[in-house]
Design an enzyme around this catalytic site. Structure first.
Site, PDB file in Angstrom:
ATOM      1  CB  ALA A 292       6.193   6.462  -1.846  1.00  0.00           C
TER       2      ALA A 292
ATOM      3  CB  VAL B  51      -0.845   0.042   1.299  1.00  0.00           C
ATOM      4  CG1 VAL B  51      -0.183  -0.123   2.582  1.00  0.00           C
ATOM      5  CG2 VAL B  51      -2.066   0.773   0.926  1.00  0.00           C
ATOM      6  CE  LYS B  52       3.062   3.561   3.749  1.00  0.00           C
ATOM      7  NZ  LYS B  52       2.629   4.492   4.952  1.00  0.00           N
ATOM      8  CG  ASP B  53       4.270   0.818  -4.127  1.00  0.00           C
ATOM      9  OD1 ASP B  53       5.512   0.092  -3.243  1.00  0.00           O
ATOM     10  OD2 ASP B  53       4.440   0.432  -5.117  1.00  0.00           O
TER      11      ASP B  53
END
Ligand code: PMP
Length: 467
Positions: free
Chosen positions: A48, A43-45
């Site tokens: 970022a 999920v952190k893409d």
């Protein structure tokens, strides 16, 4: 299928997948949103990319600049792949406590990895955060993303995750369940879903039981990414600015064992291999769904895949060595748990006289092992190994100046289920008289001395059994 002209266009647009066997007997429809469909696998893409684009837009990151972040892994992977694609240098500060797979993935994109293992509070000069800040000050063109406080984090989910869920359920979503780390996911997606539904969608925060978000003691846990840890020496418990508490209607607290059980089960019932924080979310979602009707639709966000945790949550040897259940390993030999003595605790900063008095009142013998632990307000579980400073005995305490002054370092950590014939024990060198920490569900519940390991079988029967 979609076609993307660059890896950046591939970020977001993850599907919803209905749980069938795992949700059997429940009235509402339950869908998971597998965020490992993003190019970096989590999920952190999304966060970022959003934070980096904002930094470019406001001029804090310029061509030839360096992207810097402090992360438990997934945000670092997101930055690493985006920086590689856009030609930025990237430097990630993290700890070797995170999954080896995440560290290796960050390095694979050509990112510099700075491993910081000192166990100190956030504002200590040696902390991860302080070292990253120092690096940014000393490096021209460096930009520190600061996901915990960066508005671009939650914004990513307000503009992508939330709208995707609304569209893909044709506006029928009634409950959104997500874990809370920085709070970016739940705050952004949750706010969007509340706004678009005129407040109808209920947002449920799923969190490890020790997390201070759910009133836990802030101690460490084994589930990476979710929850809020508070260093035992921290003077304040500072919550991220990315977390919007107004959006969260209910919280569900889940312990490591239940989260691990949930992802192991999900793989076997539905063929979906999810990571540990997904387990926290799944438990919360299934619990929430129990009270709902056929008119409800629950969407659960799964932050990353179980492939990152094949050497831990899905590994029998790891489960046994940390005292989690679920392993198929069966030992014939006596186990560590059978020879262990229940843990007695004193706090490192407890007044010495009070500790001695208390142990005497509990009739603790002179040579009995007593663990010295960091203080935790309203401790919810037995101590995590990182909270153990070492061990002492009442006899040592009586001649010491302080509790801390009598501490001996603790030896190996052994799960209760490990056989005494196991190399983890036989490889233990007891020459210095050290004491092993015995773990049940990853928490320190007992101690083991070399003398207890070597007890004759008959005498061992009389030893205090930890579980
Ligand atoms: N699970 C995992 C595996 C994560 O890496 C993260 C990010 N720290 C989360 C859950 C929580 O997401 P958020 O930071 O958006 O709250």
């Amino acid at each position: 299928m979609a076609r993307y002209e660059s890896v950046l266009d591939w970020v977001g647009g993850t599907p919803l997948v209905r749980l069938t066997r795992a949700a059997e007997g429940l009235r509402p429809r339950v869908y998971v949103k597998p965020e490992w469909q993003n190019p970096g696998g989590s999920v952190k893409d999304r966060a970022a990319l959003s934070m980096l684009r904002r930094a470019e837009a406001d001029g804090s990151l310029r061509p030839g600049g360096t992207v810097v972040e402090v992360t438990s892994g997934n945000t670092g992977i997101g930055f690493a792949l985006i920086a590689a694609h856009l030609g930025y240098r990237s430097v990630i500060f993290t700890s070797s406590m995170i999954a080896q797979e995440k560290r290796s993935q960050i390095a694979a994109y050509g990112t510099e990895l700075r491993l910081v293992d000192t166990f100190v509070p956030k504002y200590h000069p040696d902390s991860l955060r302080s070292q990253a800040e120092r690096f940014v000050t000393e490096t021209p063109g460096a930009w520190l993303a600061s996901q915990y406080d960066n508005p671009g984090n939650a914004e990513a989910h307000y503009t992508s995750t939330g709208p995707e869920i609304w569209q893909d359920t044709d506006g029928r979503v009634t409950h959104f369940v997500a874990t809370v780390g920085t709070g970016g996911t739940i705050s952004g997606a949750g706010r969007y879903l509340k706004e678009v539904s005129d407040g109808r969608v209920r947002v449920i925060g799923a969190d490890p039981i020790t997390s201070s978000y759910v009133g836990g003691d802030g101690s460490q846990k084994y589930i990476e990414g979710a929850g809020h840890f508070v260093h035992p020496e921290a003077t304040v418990d500072e919550w991220p600015k990315a977390l919007d508490l107004e959006v969260i209607d209910d919280y569900v607290a889940v312990d490591d064992q239940r989260a691990i059980d949930a992802v192991r089960r999900l793989a076997r019932t539905d063929g979906i291999l999810a990571g540990g924080s997904s387990g926290v979310a799944i438990v919360a979602a299934l619990e929430t769904a129990t009270d709902l009707t056929e008119d409800d639709t629950v969407v659960v966000l799964l932050p990353d895949s179980g492939r990152t945790y094949l050497s831990t949550y899905f590994n029998d040897r790891w489960l046994v060595s940390t005292g989690f259940t679920g392993s198929a390993t069966d030992f014939d030999a006596p186990t560590v748990g059978e020879r262990a003595a229940a843990a007695r605790l004193v706090e490192r900063d407890e007044p010495l006289a009070a500790a001695v008095r208390r142990l005497a009142a509990e009739d603790v013998g002179d040579d009995v092992v007593v663990l010295v632990v960091h203080r935790r307000e309203h401790r919810v579980l037995a101590p995590h190994p990182s909270d153990v400073v070492g061990w002492t005995t009442p006899a040592r305490l009586r001649v010491a100046a302080t509790v801390a002054g009598s501490v001996q370092p603790a030896g190996p950590r052994l799960g209760t289920g490990i056989g005494l014939a196991d190399p983890a024990v036989t490889g233990w060198d007891p020459a210095d008289g050290e004491v092993a920490l015995v773990l049940d569900g990853g928490r320190v519940v007992a101690t083991l001395t070399w003398a207890a390991v070597n007890l004759e079988p008959a005498a061992a029967g009389a030893a205090e059994v930890a579980r």
